[in-house]
Design a protein around this motif. Structure first.
Motif, PDB file in Angstrom:
ATOM      1  N   ARG A 126       1.825   7.326  -2.485  1.00 59.96           N
ATOM      2  CA  ARG A 126       2.599   8.136  -3.436  1.00 59.96           C
ATOM      3  C   ARG A 126       2.600   7.534  -4.831  1.00 59.96           C
ATOM      4  NH1 ARG A 126       8.147   8.297  -0.784  1.00 59.96           N
ATOM      5  NH2 ARG A 126       7.216   6.839   0.676  1.00 59.96           N
ATOM      6  N   ALA A 176      -3.226  12.844   0.055  1.00 53.31           N
ATOM      7  CA  ALA A 176      -3.391  11.390  -0.124  1.00 53.31           C
ATOM      8  C   ALA A 176      -2.916  10.561   1.067  1.00 53.31           C
ATOM      9  CB  ALA A 176      -2.639  10.948  -1.369  1.00 53.31           C
ATOM     10  N   SER A 177      -2.123  11.170   1.960  1.00 56.71           N
ATOM     11  CA  SER A 177      -1.469  10.370   2.992  1.00 56.71           C
ATOM     12  C   SER A 177      -2.397  10.111   4.174  1.00 56.71           C
ATOM     13  CB  SER A 177      -0.210  11.110   3.450  1.00 56.71           C
ATOM     14  OG  SER A 177       0.403  10.371   4.452  1.00 56.71           O
ATOM     15  N   LEU A 178      -2.894   8.879   4.263  1.00 55.38           N
ATOM     16  CA  LEU A 178      -3.782   8.503   5.369  1.00 55.38           C
ATOM     17  C   LEU A 178      -2.953   8.124   6.584  1.00 55.38           C
ATOM     18  CD1 LEU A 178      -5.911   6.170   3.141  1.00 55.38           C
ATOM     19  CD2 LEU A 178      -6.914   8.066   4.433  1.00 55.38           C
ATOM     20  N   ILE A 225      -5.221   3.945  -2.211  1.00 50.15           N
ATOM     21  CA  ILE A 225      -6.582   4.214  -1.753  1.00 50.15           C
ATOM     22  C   ILE A 225      -6.912   5.623  -2.205  1.00 50.15           C
ATOM     23  CG2 ILE A 225      -8.084   4.438   0.267  1.00 50.15           C
ATOM     24  CD1 ILE A 225      -6.041   2.558   1.744  1.00 50.15           C
ATOM     25  N   GLY A 277       3.515   0.734   5.214  1.00 53.24           N
ATOM     26  CA  GLY A 277       4.826   1.309   5.532  1.00 53.24           C
ATOM     27  C   GLY A 277       4.869   2.088   6.838  1.00 53.24           C
ATOM     28  N   GLY A 293       6.559   5.873   4.893  1.00 48.93           N
ATOM     29  CA  GLY A 293       5.933   4.866   4.036  1.00 48.93           C
ATOM     30  C   GLY A 293       6.863   3.698   3.705  1.00 48.93           C
ATOM     31  N   GLU A 305       5.027   5.129   9.536  1.00 47.32           N
ATOM     32  CA  GLU A 305       4.126   6.273   9.698  1.00 47.32           C
ATOM     33  C   GLU A 305       4.692   7.535   9.012  1.00 47.32           C
ATOM     34  OE1 GLU A 305       5.102   4.191  12.055  1.00 47.32           O
ATOM     35  OE2 GLU A 305       3.688   4.060  13.726  1.00 47.32           O
ATOM     36  N   GLN A 306       6.010   7.728   9.103  1.00 47.57           N
ATOM     37  CA  GLN A 306       6.585   8.969   8.565  1.00 47.57           C
ATOM     38  C   GLN A 306       6.917   8.871   7.082  1.00 47.57           C
ATOM     39  OE1 GLN A 306       6.704  11.703  10.378  1.00 47.57           O
ATOM     40  NE2 GLN A 306       5.867  10.512  12.078  1.00 47.57           N
ATOM     41  N   PHE A 342       0.837  -1.209   0.000  1.00 51.43           N
ATOM     42  CA  PHE A 342       0.000   0.000   0.000  1.00 51.43           C
ATOM     43  C   PHE A 342       0.863   1.247   0.000  1.00 51.43           C
ATOM     44  CE2 PHE A 342      -4.475  -1.098   0.518  1.00 51.43           C
ATOM     45  CZ  PHE A 342      -4.346  -2.489   0.568  1.00 51.43           C
TER      46      PHE A 342
HETATM   47  N1  SAH Z   1       4.174  10.001   4.675  1.00 48.49           N
HETATM   48  C1  SAH Z   1       4.069   8.655   4.203  1.00 48.49           C
HETATM   49  C2  SAH Z   1       2.723   8.101   4.563  1.00 48.49           C
HETATM   50  C3  SAH Z   1       2.824   7.083   5.542  1.00 48.49           C
HETATM   51  S1  SAH Z   1       1.229   6.592   6.071  1.00 48.49           S
HETATM   52  C4  SAH Z   1       4.209   8.607   2.689  1.00 48.49           C
HETATM   53  O1  SAH Z   1       4.121   9.626   2.058  1.00 48.49           O
HETATM   54  O2  SAH Z   1       4.365   7.526   2.125  1.00 48.49           O
HETATM   55  C5  SAH Z   1       1.578   4.922   6.512  1.00 48.49           C
HETATM   56  C6  SAH Z   1       1.177   3.895   5.486  1.00 48.49           C
HETATM   57  O3  SAH Z   1      -0.233   3.939   5.255  1.00 48.49           O
HETATM   58  C7  SAH Z   1       1.794   4.043   4.113  1.00 48.49           C
HETATM   59  O4  SAH Z   1       3.091   3.526   4.069  1.00 48.49           O
HETATM   60  C8  SAH Z   1       0.844   3.233   3.266  1.00 48.49           C
HETATM   61  O5  SAH Z   1       1.157   1.864   3.412  1.00 48.49           O
HETATM   62  C9  SAH Z   1      -0.500   3.516   3.917  1.00 48.49           C
HETATM   63  N2  SAH Z   1      -1.224   4.598   3.218  1.00 48.49           N
HETATM   64  C10 SAH Z   1      -1.454   5.848   3.648  1.00 48.49           C
HETATM   65  N3  SAH Z   1      -2.198   6.528   2.752  1.00 48.49           N
HETATM   66  C11 SAH Z   1      -2.443   5.691   1.727  1.00 48.49           C
HETATM   67  C12 SAH Z   1      -3.173   5.795   0.494  1.00 48.49           C
HETATM   68  N4  SAH Z   1      -3.812   6.913   0.109  1.00 48.49           N
HETATM   69  N5  SAH Z   1      -3.187   4.716  -0.324  1.00 48.49           N
HETATM   70  C13 SAH Z   1      -2.558   3.556   0.030  1.00 48.49           C
HETATM   71  N6  SAH Z   1      -1.884   3.404   1.187  1.00 48.49           N
HETATM   72  C14 SAH Z   1      -1.820   4.445   2.029  1.00 48.49           C
END
Ligand code: SAH
Length: 280
Positions: A90, A149-151, A143, A123, A128, A125-126, A87
């Motif tokens: 980016r 986009a960063s959940l 997703i 991945g 991925g 939290e910081q 997942f």
């Molecule tokens: N700052 C990191 C986000 C980490 S969030 C980055 O930019 O990659 C922690 C994890 O949640 C990510 O590694 C990914 O596995 C998942 N995640 C967060 N948002 C997502 C999204 N929109 N689509 C798919 N996986 C996501």
């Protein structure tokens, strides 16, 4: 009319967290998994091992804590898995195809329906997942979100396991009894392709063989190996096909070793093999 289709079991699902930094987040992940009936959690090199702290947010998940696996590498976490879904929020520059969550859920359910195992890989939290970690997975998944986009990690896990949960419901597949799911994944019940670790063993043997015949001219064979890996994962090879290709690699390696030692290898091949496969 009431559907007779049964729910597909989610027992073959494992959630893999790569280097989670905070036990509270791990607790939230457990809670999300528990809500959706997914029990198997693996942590790859977690930053903190004080897992009792996970229980602050993860009510009724003591059982998951007891069965949770802590491993030292992503490869270990993916032992025995047929497909793995990395997942990522980016968009990557590589020519990787990324599946949208719903498509990935249907695909994963097809593997489960056929008796296989899947892993959902998340991945740090910081930062991925790294590109290398993503390329270790058979598929990449995103997703859909708004502009940002960063959940949060546990929210991403919740949406992922909920996606599977929804697809696994009785009657969720229009074709009934999972046929639609099998059509997506190509895995008919009882004829699953080899596990991911077997594919990687084939790739390891291929890399050794290519090195022995001097195929890698530059110092970085990784690009070629990544492309070969994409081919192998896409081909969904079965165990006997893996054995055939491993056998060929072993023979080529032996041949190269004999030549390197100045020994002329014996060449025995029925000539008709060539006639059948060459245009003349
Ligand atoms: N700052 C990191 C986000 C980490 S969030 C980055 O930019 O990659 C922690 C994890 O949640 C990510 O590694 C990914 O596995 C998942 N995640 C967060 N948002 C997502 C999204 N929109 N689509 C798919 N996986 C996501």
């Amino acid at each position: 009319m009431e559907s007779k289709a049964k729910a597909v079991s989610l027992d073959g699902v494992r959630v893999v967290l790569v280097e989670p930094q905070n036990p509270i987040n791990v607790g939230n992940v457990m809670r999300a998994m528990k809500n959706m009936g997914v029990c198997r959690l693996s942590l790859v090199n977690p930053a903190e091992m004080d897992f009792e702290r996970t229980q602050i947010s993860a009510h009724r998940t003591q059982d998951m804590l007891e069965t949770m696996q802590v491993v030292g590498s992503l490869g270990e976490a993916l032992q025995g898995v047929h497909e793995s879904y990395g997942f990522s929020a980016r968009a990557r520059t590589q020519t990787w195809s990324q599946l949208e969550l719903e498509e990935a859920s249907r695909r994963g359910l097809g593997v489960l329906f056929s008796g296989g195992e899947i892993a959902l890989v998340f991945g740090r939290e910081q930062t991925g997942l790294t590109n290398d970690e993503l390329s270790y997975c058979t598929h990449r998944v995103y997703i859909q979100t708004g502009d940002y986009a960063s959940l949060n990690l546990s929210q991403a896990v919740l949406l992922a396991v909920h996606g599977l949960f929804r697809q696994a419901r009785p009657g969720a597949s229009e074709a009934g009894a999972g046929e639609g799911l099998v059509a997506v994944s190509n895995h008919a019940p009882g004829s699953l392709p080899a596990t991911q670790d077997r594919c990687r063993r084939l790739l390891g043997q291929t890399a050794r063989m290519l090195a022995e015949i001097g195929y890698f001219k530059s110092d970085s064979p990784n690009a070629a190996m990544h492309r070969l890996q994409n081919i192998v994962f896409r081909a969904q090879l079965h165990e006997d096909e893996i054995n055939l290709l491993m056998g060929i690699c072993a023979e080529v390696s032996n041949y190269a070793k004999l030549i390197a030692r100045g020994i002329e290898p014996s060449r025995q091949c029925p000539p008709r093999v060539f006639e059948e496969y060459t245009d003349s």
